[in-house]
Design an enzyme around this catalytic site. Structure first.
Site, PDB file in Angstrom:
ATOM      1  N   LYS A  89       1.072  -1.224  -0.322  1.00  0.00           N
ATOM      2  CA  LYS A  89       0.242  -0.204  -0.186  1.00  0.00           C
ATOM      3  C   LYS A  89       1.262   1.443   0.113  1.00  0.00           C
ATOM      4  CE  LYS A  89      -1.333   1.966   4.344  1.00  0.00           C
ATOM      5  NZ  LYS A  89      -1.423   3.339   4.352  1.00  0.00           N
ATOM      6  N   ASN A  90       2.094   1.299   0.796  1.00  0.00           N
ATOM      7  CA  ASN A  90       2.910   2.730   1.293  1.00  0.00           C
ATOM      8  C   ASN A  90       3.806   2.482  -0.163  1.00  0.00           C
ATOM      9  OD1 ASN A  90       0.843   3.373   3.021  1.00  0.00           O
ATOM     10  ND2 ASN A  90       2.315   2.763   5.024  1.00  0.00           N
ATOM     11  N   ARG A 122      -3.953  10.025   4.106  1.00  0.00           N
ATOM     12  CA  ARG A 122      -3.080  11.012   4.244  1.00  0.00           C
ATOM     13  C   ARG A 122      -2.320  10.934   2.945  1.00  0.00           C
ATOM     14  NH1 ARG A 122      -0.643  14.966   7.630  1.00  0.00           N
ATOM     15  NH2 ARG A 122       1.869  13.725   7.245  1.00  0.00           N
ATOM     16  N   ARG A 132      -0.375  14.386  12.729  1.00  0.00           N
ATOM     17  CA  ARG A 132       0.288  14.190  11.796  1.00  0.00           C
ATOM     18  C   ARG A 132       0.744  15.185  11.121  1.00  0.00           C
ATOM     19  NH1 ARG A 132      -2.058   8.902   9.146  1.00  0.00           N
ATOM     20  NH2 ARG A 132       0.487   8.736   8.307  1.00  0.00           N
ATOM     21  N   ASP A 164       4.354   0.860  12.086  1.00  0.00           N
ATOM     22  CA  ASP A 164       2.881   0.081  11.008  1.00  0.00           C
ATOM     23  C   ASP A 164       3.169  -1.305  12.027  1.00  0.00           C
ATOM     24  OD1 ASP A 164       2.115   2.711   9.848  1.00  0.00           O
ATOM     25  OD2 ASP A 164       3.071   1.253   8.232  1.00  0.00           O
ATOM     26  N   CYS A 196      -4.950   7.621   8.769  1.00  0.00           N
ATOM     27  CA  CYS A 196      -5.807   7.307  10.098  1.00  0.00           C
ATOM     28  C   CYS A 196      -4.830   8.375  11.328  1.00  0.00           C
ATOM     29  CB  CYS A 196      -4.641   5.903  10.774  1.00  0.00           C
ATOM     30  SG  CYS A 196      -5.083   4.596   9.800  1.00  0.00           S
ATOM     31  N   ARG A 221      -9.022  -0.131   3.601  1.00  0.00           N
ATOM     32  CA  ARG A 221      -7.969   0.993   3.219  1.00  0.00           C
ATOM     33  C   ARG A 221      -6.903   0.727   2.954  1.00  0.00           C
ATOM     34  NH1 ARG A 221      -7.698   4.625   7.514  1.00  0.00           N
ATOM     35  NH2 ARG A 221      -5.749   5.146   5.777  1.00  0.00           N
TER      36      ARG A 221
HETATM   37  N1  EPU Z   1       6.615  14.526  10.481  1.00  0.00           N
HETATM   38  C1  EPU Z   1       6.405  15.697  10.597  1.00  0.00           C
HETATM   39  N2  EPU Z   1       5.961  16.700  10.002  1.00  0.00           N
HETATM   40  C2  EPU Z   1       5.624  16.526   8.784  1.00  0.00           C
HETATM   41  C3  EPU Z   1       5.376  15.300   8.099  1.00  0.00           C
HETATM   42  C4  EPU Z   1       5.742  14.200   9.448  1.00  0.00           C
HETATM   43  O1  EPU Z   1       6.865  16.399  11.960  1.00  0.00           O
HETATM   44  O2  EPU Z   1       5.440  17.710   7.827  1.00  0.00           O
HETATM   45  C5  EPU Z   1       6.345  13.323  11.876  1.00  0.00           C
HETATM   46  C6  EPU Z   1       4.874  12.765  12.552  1.00  0.00           C
HETATM   47  O3  EPU Z   1       4.691  13.218  12.659  1.00  0.00           O
HETATM   48  C7  EPU Z   1       6.164  11.577  12.721  1.00  0.00           C
HETATM   49  C8  EPU Z   1       6.705  11.757  12.139  1.00  0.00           C
HETATM   50  O4  EPU Z   1       6.841  12.882  11.095  1.00  0.00           O
HETATM   51  O5  EPU Z   1       5.944  11.510  14.012  1.00  0.00           O
HETATM   52  C9  EPU Z   1       6.693  10.830  10.185  1.00  0.00           C
HETATM   53  O6  EPU Z   1       5.833  10.521   9.918  1.00  0.00           O
HETATM   54  P1  EPU Z   1       5.368  10.176   8.708  1.00  0.00           P
HETATM   55  O7  EPU Z   1       6.025  11.588   7.712  1.00  0.00           O
HETATM   56  O8  EPU Z   1       6.990   9.351   8.107  1.00  0.00           O
HETATM   57  O9  EPU Z   1       4.452   9.747   8.000  1.00  0.00           O
HETATM   58  P2  EPU Z   1       3.199   9.240   6.599  1.00  0.00           P
HETATM   59  O10 EPU Z   1       5.046   9.738   5.745  1.00  0.00           O
HETATM   60  O11 EPU Z   1       2.307  10.059   6.998  1.00  0.00           O
HETATM   61  C10 EPU Z   1       3.678   6.870   6.083  1.00  0.00           C
HETATM   62  C11 EPU Z   1       2.579   5.901   5.911  1.00  0.00           C
HETATM   63  C12 EPU Z   1       2.438   5.184   7.255  1.00  0.00           C
HETATM   64  C13 EPU Z   1       3.154   4.921   8.425  1.00  0.00           C
HETATM   65  C14 EPU Z   1       3.980   5.875   8.674  1.00  0.00           C
HETATM   66  C15 EPU Z   1       5.724   6.105   8.973  1.00  0.00           C
HETATM   67  C16 EPU Z   1       1.514   5.938   4.704  1.00  0.00           C
HETATM   68  C17 EPU Z   1       0.842   6.293   3.036  1.00  0.00           C
HETATM   69  N3  EPU Z   1       2.132   6.126   5.065  1.00  0.00           N
HETATM   70  O12 EPU Z   1       3.365   8.252   6.536  1.00  0.00           O
HETATM   71  O13 EPU Z   1       1.717   4.104   7.352  1.00  0.00           O
HETATM   72  O14 EPU Z   1       2.822   4.664   9.821  1.00  0.00           O
HETATM   73  O15 EPU Z   1       4.941   6.621   6.978  1.00  0.00           O
HETATM   74  O16 EPU Z   1       6.087   4.859   8.470  1.00  0.00           O
HETATM   75  O17 EPU Z   1       2.963   5.633   3.717  1.00  0.00           O
HETATM   76  C18 EPU Z   1      -0.173   2.796   7.985  1.00  0.00           C
HETATM   77  O18 EPU Z   1       0.629   2.667   6.703  1.00  0.00           O
HETATM   78  O19 EPU Z   1      -1.027   2.120   8.537  1.00  0.00           O
HETATM   79  C19 EPU Z   1       0.539   4.320   8.309  1.00  0.00           C
HETATM   80  C20 EPU Z   1      -0.198   5.166   9.102  1.00  0.00           C
END
Ligand code: EPU
Length: 461
Positions: A22-23, A93, A122, A308, A117, A400
């Site tokens: 998915k990701n 997201r 976030r 995750d 989620c 999802r």
């Molecule tokens: N963060 C910031 N600022 C930003 C973005 C993120 O402070 O602009 C912080 C977040 O609050 C968090 C950390 O950085 O503490 C990491 O967040 P990240 O941006 O890496 O998360 P994401 O890219 O929104 C993806 C996956 C998530 C997974 C996280 C961490 C996708 C679509 N989602 O989210 O997957 O948990 O990386 O590995 O790729 C899931 O599949 O259930 C899921 C939530």
């Protein structure tokens, strides 16, 4: 609205193939906005998030068609206004992932803040900071991101590491934007998740010039990117969830079509708990025939234990003889599974950024509500080990992000089914059983040191 009914007590046996990630798929789908010729992606998982992303791309003027074999072909049509409807952006997201590609092609964008989620804070500051460093004008106002690029973006030196580590989708956004920028962009503090490496490999196949070494990515901007064909990498989170399902039932399952090296930290944790993990090239045999040991695990960015997988793992620790400590340093508030696991009889105390689970008290089926994707997975797994029937509400979360999870569990022998939510599907909550409640006092670090420290299990800090 449907519910999932899990009748626990069956050992899982057999083999199961892991779906496409998915990701991995979501940013790759968005990256098709960068390409001048059609893009075909194979092994795209059938998930509600993928459908939502395809609808986001259609709202941006892209056409696509999907075949029954899991291939999606996308093509840029006539550019739209760049405005994504709030109803679509709010579904996931990863709708954020269109920002970088749109700005790279000199298009303006109006993107309501994304959904996804609810697993804690976030923010989007790192996405915006990275893209602004490349010369895009970005404003976040009233819950809407507005951006435009006056011509081609320009290279920059960017640190994408936030307080809790790198951002995965933020890295995808900046890599996509810099791929078409003028000059050489140096990205430090970049995410090292396999989904980013897959995106880099794909963009290079389209003509980009990107090199990644650890958390550093160097991007030599090119003028245009062609399309092409790419196969999405296997879903390591689904693989880990299925592995834990096998372990929680004391079963024996062969996972196929995955990349075992991407889950080293998960295998280490499972082995420390007493689970047999036998790895071959693209297969892993998971087997448990003895008792489970408690463990200490901290979820951190790749290559550490994935955030995750902490919810599914927490279900497994409910069966371990002793106290386990789980912490999440990426999303310290991501404990949506805890109240539902307590309803199943789990003894869990929360501590700052983590939980302490006292296992081996037995689980009883009950009606529970899933609050997010991975906690939905955790509840189904706990149901497999609980006596009686567990009824899980909030099935849309599972849809999802786990492709055909119930069908896969059924193939392995689980007694799980999906049914419409009827009043009769909900059984009354039984009173709390007698005995001492597990309280936060038990989670006191000193108490932990004295009474609760895992005796035989391992640590994956
Ligand atoms: N963060 C910031 N600022 C930003 C973005 C993120 O402070 O602009 C912080 C977040 O609050 C968090 C950390 O950085 O503490 C990491 O967040 P990240 O941006 O890496 O998360 P994401 O890219 O929104 C993806 C996956 C998530 C997974 C996280 C961490 C996708 C679509 N989602 O989210 O997957 O948990 O990386 O590995 O790729 C899931 O599949 O259930 C899921 C939530």
């Amino acid at each position: 609205m449907d519910v999932i009914q899990v009748r626990g007590g069956r050992q899982l046996r057999g083999r199961v193939a892991v779906a496409g990630s998915k990701n991995g798929a979501l940013p790759l789908l968005a990256s098709a906005l960068l390409c001048e010729t059609p893009v075909t992606l194979a092994r795209v998982p059938r998930l509600a998030d993928v459908t939502s992303m395809l609808r986001v791309l259609r709202s941006l003027g892209m056409t696509w068609k999907r075949t029954g074999t899991g291939e999606v072909t996308l093509e840029n049509g006539r550019p739209s206004s760049g405005a994504v409807p709030a109803e679509l952006a709010g579904r996931l997201r990863a709708s954020l992932c269109v920002l970088g590609p749109l700005l790279a092609r000199g298009r303006s964008v109006r993107l309501p803040l994304p959904g996804g989620c609810r697993i804690g804070d976030r923010p989007v500051d790192l996405h915006l900071r990275g893209l602004a460093a490349l010369g895009a004008d970005l404003v976040l106002c009233g819950g809407i991101i507005r951006g435009r690029a006056a011509g081609r973006l320009r290279c920059a030196r960017i640190n994408l590491c936030g307080e809790r580590g790198p951002t995965v989708t933020g890295t995808a956004n900046v890599v996509c934007a810099a791929a078409l920028a003028r000059g050489t962009t140096h990205l430090i503090g970049a995410a090292q998740e396999p989904e980013i490496a897959d995106l880099v490999a794909w963009l290079n196949a389209c003509g980009a010039r990107i090199a990644q070494v650890g958390s550093e990515i160097v991007i030599d901007g090119v003028e245009c990117l062609a399309g092409g064909k790419h196969t999405i990498l296997p879903d390591r989170i689904e693989a880990a969830t299925l592995a834990i399902a096998a372990a929680i039932t004391g079963g024996e399952v062969l996972l196929t079509e995955l990349m075992p090296a991407q889950l080293d930290a998960v295998w280490t944790a499972l082995q420390a708990m007493g689970v047999t993990v036998a790895r071959q090239s693209n297969q892993v045999l998971i087997k448990r025939d003895g008792p489970l040991l408690p463990i200490r695990v901290a979820a951190r960015p790749y290559p550490a234990f994935p955030t995750d997988v902490q919810a599914p793992l927490s279900s497994l620790t409910l069966l371990a003889a002793g106290s386990s400590v789980l912490r999440d340093e990426v999303f310290p508030e991501r404990w949506g599974q805890v109240s539902a696991l307590r309803k199943l009889g789990g003894r869990i105390a929360t501590i700052p950024g983590g939980i302490v689970v006292r296992g081996s008290f037995g689980l009883r089926g009950a009606p529970v509500q899933a609050r997010d994707l991975r906690s939905a997975g955790a509840l189904v797994l706990a149901g497999l080990a609980a006596a009686g029937t567990t009824t899980v509400r909030g099935v849309t979360h599972l849809d999802r992000g786990y492709e055909s999870l119930l069908e896969k569990l059924q193939t392995l022998g689980a007694d799980v089914s999906r049914a419409p939510l009827l009043p009769t599907a909900i059984t009354p909550i039984r009173p709390w059983r007698s005995g001492r409640m597990f309280t936060a006092r038990d989670a006191d670090p000193c108490a932990f040191g004295r009474h609760l420290a895992p005796r035989n299990g391992g640590s994956v800090w």
